[in-house]
Scaffold this motif. Structure first.
Motif: not given
Length: 66
Positions: A23-34
């Motif tokens: 949740d943190f990495y998605v909100s902070a950096f907007g990565p693509t989930e492979k």
């Protein structure tokens, strides 16, 4: 002929709480989930991509040497 000697390194982040970290990495950096694997015991492992870099979120386990 040109030879490509590219080396790829995948980073592992060993975590206590994979869901909270994801949740943190998605909100902070907007990565693509492979990939994302949610296990029956509640543990979560995922591979995220930011730009050309990928990294793995791995739940801490007694089987891992940390």
């Amino acid at each position: 002929m040109t030879q490509n000697n590219t080396i790829n390194i995948t980073h592992f982040l060993i975590l206590d709480d994979g869901k909270k970290a994801l949740d943190f990495y998605v909100s902070a950096f907007g990565p693509t989930e492979k990939t994302k694997h949610e296990l029956p015991d509640g543990k979560l492992n995922a591979e995220l991509i930011i730009g050309n870099a990928s990294f793995l979120l791995v739940m801490k386990s007694r089987n891992l040497a940390t």
